[in-house]
Design an enzyme around this catalytic site. Structure first.
Site, PDB file in Angstrom:
ATOM      1  N   HIS A 104       1.484  -1.074  -0.216  1.00 56.58           N
ATOM      2  CA  HIS A 104       0.203  -0.015  -0.125  1.00 56.58           C
ATOM      3  C   HIS A 104       0.746   0.761   0.000  1.00 56.58           C
ATOM      4  O   HIS A 104      -0.032   2.076   0.420  1.00 56.58           O
ATOM      5  CB  HIS A 104      -0.736   0.502   1.378  1.00 56.58           C
ATOM      6  CG  HIS A 104      -1.367  -1.021   1.564  1.00 56.58           C
ATOM      7  ND1 HIS A 104      -2.500  -1.575   2.413  1.00 56.58           N
ATOM      8  CD2 HIS A 104      -2.410  -1.780   0.265  1.00 56.58           C
ATOM      9  CE1 HIS A 104      -3.621  -2.515   1.812  1.00 56.58           C
ATOM     10  NE2 HIS A 104      -3.315  -2.311   0.173  1.00 56.58           N
ATOM     11  N   CYS A 133       5.449  19.637  -7.512  1.00 54.37           N
ATOM     12  CA  CYS A 133       5.868  18.419  -7.945  1.00 54.37           C
ATOM     13  C   CYS A 133       7.709  19.007  -7.968  1.00 54.37           C
ATOM     14  O   CYS A 133       7.754  19.405  -8.428  1.00 54.37           O
ATOM     15  CB  CYS A 133       5.093  18.246  -9.200  1.00 54.37           C
ATOM     16  SG  CYS A 133       5.521  16.474  -9.980  1.00 54.37           S
ATOM     17  N   LEU A 202      -4.344  -9.613  18.195  1.00 53.30           N
ATOM     18  CA  LEU A 202      -5.409  -9.208  19.263  1.00 53.30           C
ATOM     19  C   LEU A 202      -6.806 -10.372  19.245  1.00 53.30           C
ATOM     20  O   LEU A 202      -6.267 -10.606  20.338  1.00 53.30           O
ATOM     21  CB  LEU A 202      -5.754  -8.007  19.654  1.00 53.30           C
ATOM     22  CG  LEU A 202      -4.554  -7.339  20.329  1.00 53.30           C
ATOM     23  CD1 LEU A 202      -4.978  -5.923  20.400  1.00 53.30           C
ATOM     24  CD2 LEU A 202      -3.082  -8.033  20.555  1.00 53.30           C
TER      25      LEU A 202
HETATM   26  P1  NAD Z   1      -6.528  -2.799  11.063  1.00 60.70           P
HETATM   27  O1  NAD Z   1      -6.211  -1.990  11.345  1.00 60.70           O
HETATM   28  O2  NAD Z   1      -7.713  -3.195   9.842  1.00 60.70           O
HETATM   29  O3  NAD Z   1      -6.628  -4.662  11.697  1.00 60.70           O
HETATM   30  C1  NAD Z   1      -5.475  -4.261  13.085  1.00 60.70           C
HETATM   31  C2  NAD Z   1      -5.316  -5.784  13.522  1.00 60.70           C
HETATM   32  O4  NAD Z   1      -4.541  -6.126  13.470  1.00 60.70           O
HETATM   33  C3  NAD Z   1      -6.067  -6.407  14.028  1.00 60.70           C
HETATM   34  O5  NAD Z   1      -6.936  -8.028  13.903  1.00 60.70           O
HETATM   35  C4  NAD Z   1      -5.963  -6.249  15.883  1.00 60.70           C
HETATM   36  O6  NAD Z   1      -6.380  -7.380  16.473  1.00 60.70           O
HETATM   37  C5  NAD Z   1      -4.591  -6.835  15.544  1.00 60.70           C
HETATM   38  N1  NAD Z   1      -3.279  -6.268  15.924  1.00 60.70           N
HETATM   39  C6  NAD Z   1      -3.634  -4.929  17.026  1.00 60.70           C
HETATM   40  N2  NAD Z   1      -3.058  -4.873  17.750  1.00 60.70           N
HETATM   41  C7  NAD Z   1      -2.043  -5.402  18.096  1.00 60.70           C
HETATM   42  C8  NAD Z   1      -0.236  -6.086  18.359  1.00 60.70           C
HETATM   43  N3  NAD Z   1      -0.100  -5.563  19.500  1.00 60.70           N
HETATM   44  N4  NAD Z   1      -0.458  -7.098  18.421  1.00 60.70           N
HETATM   45  C9  NAD Z   1      -0.302  -8.257  17.093  1.00 60.70           C
HETATM   46  N5  NAD Z   1      -1.733  -7.553  16.056  1.00 60.70           N
HETATM   47  C10 NAD Z   1      -2.633  -6.431  16.493  1.00 60.70           C
HETATM   48  O7  NAD Z   1      -4.932  -2.732  10.117  1.00 60.70           O
HETATM   49  P2  NAD Z   1      -4.702  -4.004   8.743  1.00 60.70           P
HETATM   50  O8  NAD Z   1      -5.372  -5.023   8.769  1.00 60.70           O
HETATM   51  O9  NAD Z   1      -3.657  -4.032   8.835  1.00 60.70           O
HETATM   52  O10 NAD Z   1      -5.367  -2.327   7.555  1.00 60.70           O
HETATM   53  C11 NAD Z   1      -5.354  -1.571   7.388  1.00 60.70           C
HETATM   54  C12 NAD Z   1      -4.723  -0.941   6.206  1.00 60.70           C
HETATM   55  O11 NAD Z   1      -4.436   0.616   7.056  1.00 60.70           O
HETATM   56  C13 NAD Z   1      -3.677  -0.693   5.340  1.00 60.70           C
HETATM   57  O12 NAD Z   1      -3.803  -0.664   4.482  1.00 60.70           O
HETATM   58  C14 NAD Z   1      -2.639   0.072   6.132  1.00 60.70           C
HETATM   59  O13 NAD Z   1      -2.163   0.108   5.165  1.00 60.70           O
HETATM   60  C15 NAD Z   1      -2.852   0.583   6.607  1.00 60.70           C
HETATM   61  N6  NAD Z   1      -2.591   1.719   8.024  1.00 60.70           N
HETATM   62  C16 NAD Z   1      -0.954   1.490   8.168  1.00 60.70           C
HETATM   63  C17 NAD Z   1      -0.834   1.750   9.412  1.00 60.70           C
HETATM   64  C18 NAD Z   1       1.016   1.406   9.434  1.00 60.70           C
HETATM   65  O14 NAD Z   1       1.993   1.947   7.919  1.00 60.70           O
HETATM   66  N7  NAD Z   1       1.487   1.299  10.386  1.00 60.70           N
HETATM   67  C19 NAD Z   1      -1.430   2.301  10.184  1.00 60.70           C
HETATM   68  C20 NAD Z   1      -2.532   2.016  10.415  1.00 60.70           C
HETATM   69  C21 NAD Z   1      -3.987   2.019   9.136  1.00 60.70           C
END
Ligand code: NAD
Length: 242
Positions: A104, A133, A202
């Site tokens: 992503h 740009c 989690l």
């Molecule tokens: P999501 O937020 O939909 O799901 C997060 C998952 O992580 C949940 O199932 C939860 O149970 C689990 N979780 C939370 N804390 C945890 C921990 N400490 N240890 C283990 N598991 C844990 O996330 P997704 O499925 O990655 O979809 C999110 C979208 O949002 C992606 O497209 C991403 O690009 C974007 N995003 C990215 C970031 C980042 O880069 N850090 C942060 C937020 C969102």
């Protein structure tokens, strides 16, 4: 020996202090996802989009990789490893991982939708009023977007994900950490594919259950923070990749 295929989401970076995506409120850091993460509306919401990603990008400077990212670096040193992440942060790279496939995109990149130019902005905010740009030939201002894949935007790296999933063998181990499966339905993609599959989140989530039954496509599941789950997963990997 088989490969280790790692597929991660926002949860692996949660313990570093980066919020996950959709909480029970359907908001991401208090913002409507549809307002700040939609390719069909981002030009209309130009200021809100840039304000939102500027805040995420400048926050990234302040956080550090956690024990789960560091364990993945060890795995990469030990095994033939493919790292696929939905994350837009760079914590794997800062932990020392290489060749990370960002499905992503990346918070530290900007892209121009007038000329296609992509460049690195580091951890600073994009000045929507004054910056342009960075391509000499373009100089446009209103088509600059964070280098992050939005909903309704083509995700060019998905072809790599599909290729890797279609190449799985029974010797491979697939480790899925910190994803709800709402954006990429990883459990459906892995269904009926060979390999030993491990999930860490989690909590159990409906999106990880196949065909509305209690059967999961995962051989092992750990519902606990990634920083502790990786130690258990490490034991499994040591046994399987003897
Ligand atoms: P999501 O937020 O939909 O799901 C997060 C998952 O992580 C949940 O199932 C939860 O149970 C689990 N979780 C939370 N804390 C945890 C921990 N400490 N240890 C283990 N598991 C844990 O996330 P997704 O499925 O990655 O979809 C999110 C979208 O949002 C992606 O497209 C991403 O690009 C974007 N995003 C990215 C970031 C980042 O880069 N850090 C942060 C937020 C969102």
């Amino acid at each position: 020996m088989g490969r280790l295929i790692l597929f991660t989401g926002a949860g692996i970076s949660a313990e570093s202090g980066i919020s996950t995506f959709r909480g029970s409120t359907g908001l991401w850091n208090g913002h409507d996802i549809d307002e700040v993460c939609n390719y069909l509306t981002w030009r209309r919401n130009f200021h809100a989009v840039h304000n939102f990603y500027n805040a995420r990008r400048t926050q990234l400077r302040e956080v550090e990789p956690n024990d789960a990212h560091l364990m993945v670096r060890e795995w990469q040193a030990r095994y033939e490893t493919v790292i696929l992440t939905q994350n837009i942060d760079d914590l794997f790279e800062r932990a020392g991982c290489t060749d990370v496939i960002h499905l992503h995109g990346s918070l530290t990149q900007m892209e121009c939708h007038a000329c296609g130019h992509v460049w690195d902005i580091g951890y600073r905010a994009w000045d929507q009023e004054n910056e342009r740009c960075e391509s000499d030939k373009c100089n446009c201002k209103n088509a600059i977007k964070p280098g992050v894949v939005f909903f309704n935007q083509e995700a060019q790296q998905y072809s790599k994900l599909n290729k890797i999933i279609n190449s799985l063998t029974s010797d491979d181990v697939v480790v899925v950490i910190g994803t709800s499966g709402n954006v990429i339905p990883i459990s459906s993609l892995l269904e009926n594919k060979p390999g030993y599959k491990i999930l860490n989140n989690l909590e159990p989530s409906d999106s990880m259950i196949i065909r509305m039954t209690d059967d999961s496509c995962f051989n092992e599941q750990f519902f606990e923070p990634a920083s502790s789950a990786v130690n258990k997963i490490d034991e499994i990997l040591r046994n399987r990749f003897l």
